[in-house]
Enzyme design. Sequence first.
Site, PDB file in Angstrom:
ATOM      1  N   HIS A  76     -10.659 -16.087 -19.583  1.00  0.00           N
ATOM      2  CA  HIS A  76      -9.790 -16.814 -18.456  1.00  0.00           C
ATOM      3  C   HIS A  76      -8.262 -16.632 -18.671  1.00  0.00           C
ATOM      4  O   HIS A  76      -7.605 -17.710 -18.914  1.00  0.00           O
ATOM      5  CB  HIS A  76     -10.277 -18.387 -18.464  1.00  0.00           C
ATOM      6  CG  HIS A  76      -9.933 -18.970 -17.158  1.00  0.00           C
ATOM      7  ND1 HIS A  76     -10.776 -19.906 -16.654  1.00  0.00           N
ATOM      8  CD2 HIS A  76      -8.892 -18.626 -16.075  1.00  0.00           C
ATOM      9  CE1 HIS A  76     -10.492 -20.233 -15.659  1.00  0.00           C
ATOM     10  NE2 HIS A  76      -9.299 -19.447 -15.248  1.00  0.00           N
ATOM     11  N   ILE A  77      -8.022 -15.509 -18.519  1.00  0.00           N
ATOM     12  CA  ILE A  77      -6.501 -15.215 -18.789  1.00  0.00           C
ATOM     13  C   ILE A  77      -5.840 -14.520 -17.464  1.00  0.00           C
ATOM     14  O   ILE A  77      -4.668 -13.801 -17.458  1.00  0.00           O
ATOM     15  CB  ILE A  77      -6.186 -13.980 -19.890  1.00  0.00           C
ATOM     16  CG1 ILE A  77      -7.182 -12.963 -19.800  1.00  0.00           C
ATOM     17  CG2 ILE A  77      -6.309 -14.618 -21.360  1.00  0.00           C
ATOM     18  CD1 ILE A  77      -6.880 -11.802 -20.554  1.00  0.00           C
ATOM     19  N   GLY A  78      -6.429 -14.740 -16.268  1.00  0.00           N
ATOM     20  CA  GLY A  78      -5.900 -14.187 -15.209  1.00  0.00           C
ATOM     21  C   GLY A  78      -4.272 -14.506 -14.932  1.00  0.00           C
ATOM     22  O   GLY A  78      -3.745 -13.359 -14.603  1.00  0.00           O
ATOM     23  N   GLU A 117     -16.969 -22.382 -20.315  1.00  0.00           N
ATOM     24  CA  GLU A 117     -15.763 -21.844 -21.168  1.00  0.00           C
ATOM     25  C   GLU A 117     -15.446 -22.817 -22.003  1.00  0.00           C
ATOM     26  O   GLU A 117     -15.362 -23.885 -21.989  1.00  0.00           O
ATOM     27  CB  GLU A 117     -14.643 -21.678 -20.204  1.00  0.00           C
ATOM     28  CG  GLU A 117     -14.946 -20.713 -19.112  1.00  0.00           C
ATOM     29  CD  GLU A 117     -13.947 -20.387 -18.106  1.00  0.00           C
ATOM     30  OE1 GLU A 117     -12.724 -20.840 -18.280  1.00  0.00           O
ATOM     31  OE2 GLU A 117     -14.095 -19.642 -17.278  1.00  0.00           O
ATOM     32  N   ARG A 164     -14.125 -18.275 -10.259  1.00  0.00           N
ATOM     33  CA  ARG A 164     -14.517 -19.416 -11.114  1.00  0.00           C
ATOM     34  C   ARG A 164     -16.043 -18.924 -11.707  1.00  0.00           C
ATOM     35  O   ARG A 164     -16.826 -18.324 -10.881  1.00  0.00           O
ATOM     36  CB  ARG A 164     -14.806 -20.704 -10.454  1.00  0.00           C
ATOM     37  CG  ARG A 164     -13.527 -21.591 -10.170  1.00  0.00           C
ATOM     38  CD  ARG A 164     -12.915 -21.933 -11.603  1.00  0.00           C
ATOM     39  NE  ARG A 164     -11.897 -22.621 -11.515  1.00  0.00           N
ATOM     40  CZ  ARG A 164     -10.404 -22.165 -11.681  1.00  0.00           C
ATOM     41  NH1 ARG A 164     -10.408 -20.746 -11.816  1.00  0.00           N
ATOM     42  NH2 ARG A 164      -9.505 -22.979 -11.550  1.00  0.00           N
ATOM     43  N   GLY A 166      -7.899 -15.197   0.045  1.00  0.00           N
ATOM     44  CA  GLY A 166      -6.738 -15.847  -0.050  1.00  0.00           C
ATOM     45  C   GLY A 166      -5.281 -14.999  -0.577  1.00  0.00           C
ATOM     46  O   GLY A 166      -5.544 -13.798  -0.475  1.00  0.00           O
ATOM     47  N   ILE A 213     -12.873 -12.831 -10.766  1.00  0.00           N
ATOM     48  CA  ILE A 213     -11.614 -13.458 -11.268  1.00  0.00           C
ATOM     49  C   ILE A 213     -11.418 -15.020 -10.655  1.00  0.00           C
ATOM     50  O   ILE A 213     -10.508 -15.569 -10.729  1.00  0.00           O
ATOM     51  CB  ILE A 213     -10.235 -12.841 -11.030  1.00  0.00           C
ATOM     52  CG1 ILE A 213      -9.865 -12.211  -9.357  1.00  0.00           C
ATOM     53  CG2 ILE A 213     -10.386 -11.540 -11.909  1.00  0.00           C
ATOM     54  CD1 ILE A 213      -9.076 -11.707  -9.458  1.00  0.00           C
TER      55      ILE A 213
END
Length: 321
Positions: free
Chosen positions: A285-287, A266, A237, A155, A235
Amino acid sequence: MEKILVTRRIPEKFKQRLELMGEVEMWDHHLTPMPREAFLEAAVDKTILLVTLSENIDRTLLEQAPHLKIIANMAVGYDNIDLVEAEQRNVVISNTPHVLSETTAELGFALMMAASRRLSEAIDYVQDGKWESWGPYLLAGKDIYRSKVGIYGMGEIGRAFARRLKGFNADILYHNRSRNTKAEHELGAFYTSFETLVRESDFIVCTAPSTQETRNKFNKDVFKMMRNDAIFVNIGRGDIVVEEDLVEALQSGEIAGCALDVVRDEPIRMDHPLLTLPNAIVTPHIGSATVLTRDQMIQTCVLNIEDVVQGKPARNQVLAK
Ligand code: GLV
């Protein structure tokens, strides 16, 4: 007058914009999510919610909050939301696409580079006082230059990731629900079967959302197919990966390493085996976590809310399939 609930602290400038539409109640915490009971109670009389991935938007919540018009989710993913239930109750759901794609791809790239050159091991090595001499193969890693990189999920984020690979002369393979001709023409990415991607790639990078098709996709059989020197980056889920199988693959040397920005539960438990492995990197989870992008994500939520309040379709409405 709207009644608005914001489930995390947001900058004053955005809060003020929401206040132009009505009364705003904000859970004034940066890191602590609203306890479920407090969330359910606060939502009862609200017409608008601005929520994060920490909030579970399920039937119970939707039943309990009958006045809702829109729930703006501060994320591009929406696996925390029951879209069908929301649609049945005419509650609009919006997300934050586009604004975070480049930022998230950048974090993915940072993780791939960190894993390829064993950066977290190298930093620990120095900090633990182990650096005594230079060694021909000390912390020797793997080149990205001229490697084969397989992107699972092509995507916007996958494409942004692939664009960054151009400078590395890497071969880009990808697998996606449907072909992405833009990525093929612009970036020379090759569409392959999932199996070919997994078997051939030096780096396998997952950018996919959590769906029925993708859940548990990376399991024992898939890790077995990977090259022994493969590095797996996620990156997308956490529930796309069967973590016990990943741990086993890392321990047995079936694959060389992994770097994960997302995990199944998480925040990760401190006794999770992934945290004991030198060849696993886990980030919280800091994408999309740059100041600019987080501002833009909140702004996107506000714009979607304004759309609905003004009687227009939300610009980033998400529909149940
Ligand atoms: C983060 O994971 C997001 O979906 O925005």
